[in-house]
Design an enzyme around this catalytic site. Structure first.
Site: not given
Ligand code: SF4
Length: 347
Positions: A90, A103, A110, A114, A117, A333
């Site tokens: 994306e 962005c 990933c 986190c 996320c 992110c």
């Molecule tokens: S917030 Fe960013 S670094 Fe953290 S899991 Fe999501 S994509 Fe990855």
């Protein structure tokens, strides 16, 4: 067949020379790609017909394509970029008054996990190659039409950029180069969850964008809960590394802080963070969490956010909470993605 977005101007000059083509032709070809948004040699109308037929035998202009572009509220546009092999990343174009910010993502999936996320849920699939990073900006440029200009880039899409440092560095050089997109490092911001071992390498290679560190916690135990994969990196060391980067580069350093209700949203959290950042010449960007369906976390109330911001500000630390359009630019992110999907009301 090599892809142009993976070559520097010197490399393209060398390749052309080896083919018996004048070296000076490299710059106008790259101008077509990076400034005029050409995606094929056929569009480069001032090249001779012979070259327009010959060059595609050795080079392709782009290796990715836009599968879909979804306009969102506020004029944002999310491009789903299709990579060779079928993966999709994306890229989001965010218009603000006099800016056009893109962005970009650096990995497919990933590994950082986190807790707030959705992108971290399924883990890392692979790193993006340098051309795949660069081309996201090109697709956003092409989406703006012939008069379009990209003013800023934020490396805040999906993935941890500094776990893909070699490709990232190569891509940022191309974005900055006068033969590339001409976007200076002051107009590029790199976001990391804390892979600080790579920061001296950026300085050494003279690739020095602004830095955003995703902190999300005032102390090491809360951080271990919110960013579990980074539990071996202490906040004191993060702050130290970020300050050293600012001193070495003169660039801006921001700490990103996603506020999660009941986790890191108390006044005492703000005061503790304030104590750690006071006098360091860094900013804090507060991002009130926006609910994501598949995750158990909740958005903080406006009062909690206001109280947090006031307490942090009382410590003398510059703090911003971006509202409306700016949200996207400063979001971290996958949080960015969550916001866009929520706003756009789509999957
Ligand atoms: S917030 Fe960013 S670094 Fe953290 S899991 Fe999501 S994509 Fe990855």
């Amino acid at each position: 067949v090599e892809v142009l977005t993976g070559l520097s101007v010197q490399e393209l000059e060398d390749r052309l020379e080896a083919l018996g083509v004048e070296r000076w032709r490299a710059k106008p070809i790259l101008h077509w790609v990076y400034r005029r948004g050409a995606s094929s040699f056929g569009e480069m109308t001032d090249l001779s017909l012979a070259l327009r037929e010959e060059l595609p035998r050795h080079f392709q202009v782009l290796r990715s394509s836009v599968a879909e572009s979804r306009p969102g509220p506020d004029g944002t546009v999310k491009h789903l970029v299709m990579l060779p092999g079928g993966d999709v990343v994306e890229t989001v174009m965010i218009p603000e008054e006099d800016r056009r910010t893109v962005c970009i993502s650096t990995q497919v999936g990933c590994p950082m996990r986190c807790v707030f996320c959705a992108s971290g849920l399924s883990g890392l699939k692979r790193n993006l190659e340098a051309p795949e990073i660069v081309e996201q900006v090109l697709h956003a440029l092409r989406g703006l039409g012939p008069e379009g200009r990209i003013s800023n880039v934020v490396v805040m899409g999906i993935g941890e950029p500094l776990l893909n440092a070699a490709n990232l560095i190569r891509a940022l050089r191309t974005l900055k180069a006068s033969w590339g997109m001409g976007i200076g490092y002051r107009r590029i911001t790199l976001s990391t969850v804390g892979v600080i071992g790579q920061l001296p390498e950026l300085v050494r290679q003279d690739v020095t964008p602004n830095l955003a560190v995703s902190l999300h916690a005032p102390d090491d135990s809360i951080r271990a809960e919110v960013v579990p994969t980074m539990k071996n990196v202490r906040i004191a060391d993060l702050v130290k590394a970020a300050v050293e980067y600012r001193q070495a580069t003169g660039k801006e350093v921001t700490f990103e802080y996603v506020i999660l209700e009941g986790i890191n949203d108390e006044k005492r959290h703000a005061l503790e963070l304030g104590k750690k950042l006071k006098g360091k010449k860094v900013k804090v960007n507060v991002i009130p969490f926006n609910r994501v369906e598949e995750l158990p976390y909740r958005a903080p109330s406006t009062e909690k956010v206001d109280r947090f911001v006031a307490a942090l500000g009382s410590c003398g630390v510059p703090v911003t909470v971006r509202k409306r359009k700016g949200d996207a630019v400063s979001a971290a992110c996958g949080q960015l993605r969550a916001r866009f999907t929520a706003k756009a009301g789509a999957g």
